[in-house]
Design an enzyme around this catalytic site. Structure first.
Site, short mmCIF file in Angstrom:
data_model
loop_
_atom_site.label_atom_id
_atom_site.label_comp_id
_atom_site.label_asym_id
_atom_site.label_seq_id
_atom_site.Cartn_x
_atom_site.Cartn_y
_atom_site.Cartn_z
CB SER A 151 -0.87 0.00 1.26
OG SER A 151 -1.50 1.25 1.44
CE1 TYR A 164 -3.99 -2.13 4.82
CE2 TYR A 164 -3.33 0.16 4.56
CZ TYR A 164 -3.66 -1.06 4.01
OH TYR A 164 -3.65 -1.23 2.64
#
Length: 194
Positions: A151, A164
C-alpha cells in the site's frame, strides 16, 4: 502467445477485490491459479469460475484453477495451503501475497487484540507464505517470483489506521530484505503499493 503459459500461481486473498482481479489476469496470461480465501467460500467459487472463463477466452481451455480456504496468519494452514497447491499443480512459480485487512480506529482506543490481528494477517501472513514459497523455489533450484501487494501507506502515515500502516511498512522491509537475500538465487521479490 500467452506470457505465463505453463506457470503456476498462488494468490492469497483472491476471492474478491484486487486479489480476484489478479487471479483473473494471471489466467488471461495462461497461468494456472490457486485461489486462496479466508471467508466467503461462495465468492471464491465465483472467482474460480471467472478464472476458468478467462482461460477459455485466452484460448487456454486446459487452464487450471483451484480454491483453497486458509487463514494466512496461521502457520499450519499456510503449510496445508502450499501442500494443496503443489498437489494440484506439481510446482509453484509465483506467489502473490495479497490477503490483507484494515479497520479504522483512533490509536488511543486501539485494543491490542485488534492491533495483533491486523499485523498477523498483513505481515505475519506474507512472511509465512513467502517462507514456504522460498523453500519450494530453493528445493527445485529454478527460481521463482514473490509479489507482495502492499500500500502507499507503507510510507505515507494514515491516521486511525496505525496497525495497517505499520503492517505495510513492515511489508516494505520484508520485500526489500528478501529481494536482496535471494536475488542471487534466481528469486525475484517485489511489491506494489496501490
Amino acid at each position: 502467445m500467452l506470457k505465463l503459459t505453463g506457470k503456476n500461481t498462488l494468490v492469497t486473498g483472491a476471492s474478491s477485490g484486487i486479489g480476484q482481479a489478479i487471479a483473473i489476469r494471471f489466467a488471461r496470461e495462461g497461468a494456472n491459479v490457486a485461489i486462496n480465501y479466508h471467508s466467503g467460500a461462495a465468492q471464491a467459487e465465483v472467482t474460480r469460475q471467472a478464472v476458468f472463463d478467462a482461460h477459455r477466452a485466452a484460448g487456454n481451455p486446459d487452464g487450471k484453477a483451484i480454491v483453497i480456504g486458509a487463514d494466512v496468519s496461521e502457520e499450519d494452514q499456510v503449510k496445508a495451503m502450499f501442500q494443496q497447491t503443489l498437489a494440484a499443480f506439481g510446482t509453484l512459480d509465483v506467489l502473490v501475497n495479497n490477503a490483507g485487512i484494515q479497520a479504522p480506529c483512533p490509536s488511543d482506543e486501539l485494543e491490542a487484540a485488534a492491533f495483533d490481528r491486523i499485523l498477523a494477517v498483513n505481515l505475519r501472513g506474507p512472511f509465512l507464505c513467502a517462507r514456504e514459497a522460498l523453500r519450494h523455489f530453493l528445493s527445485r533450484n529454478k527460481g521463482g517470483v514473490i509479489l507482495n501487494n502492499s500500500s502507499v501507506h507503507e510510507t505515507i502515515p494514515k491516521p486511525k489506521y496505525l496497525s495497517y500502516s505499520i503492517s505495510k511498512g513492515g511489508m516494505e522491509n520484508l520485500t526489500r530484505t528478501l529481494a536482496l537475500e535471494y536475488a542471487g538465487r534466481g528469486i525475484r521479490v517485489n511489491a506494489v503499493g496501490p
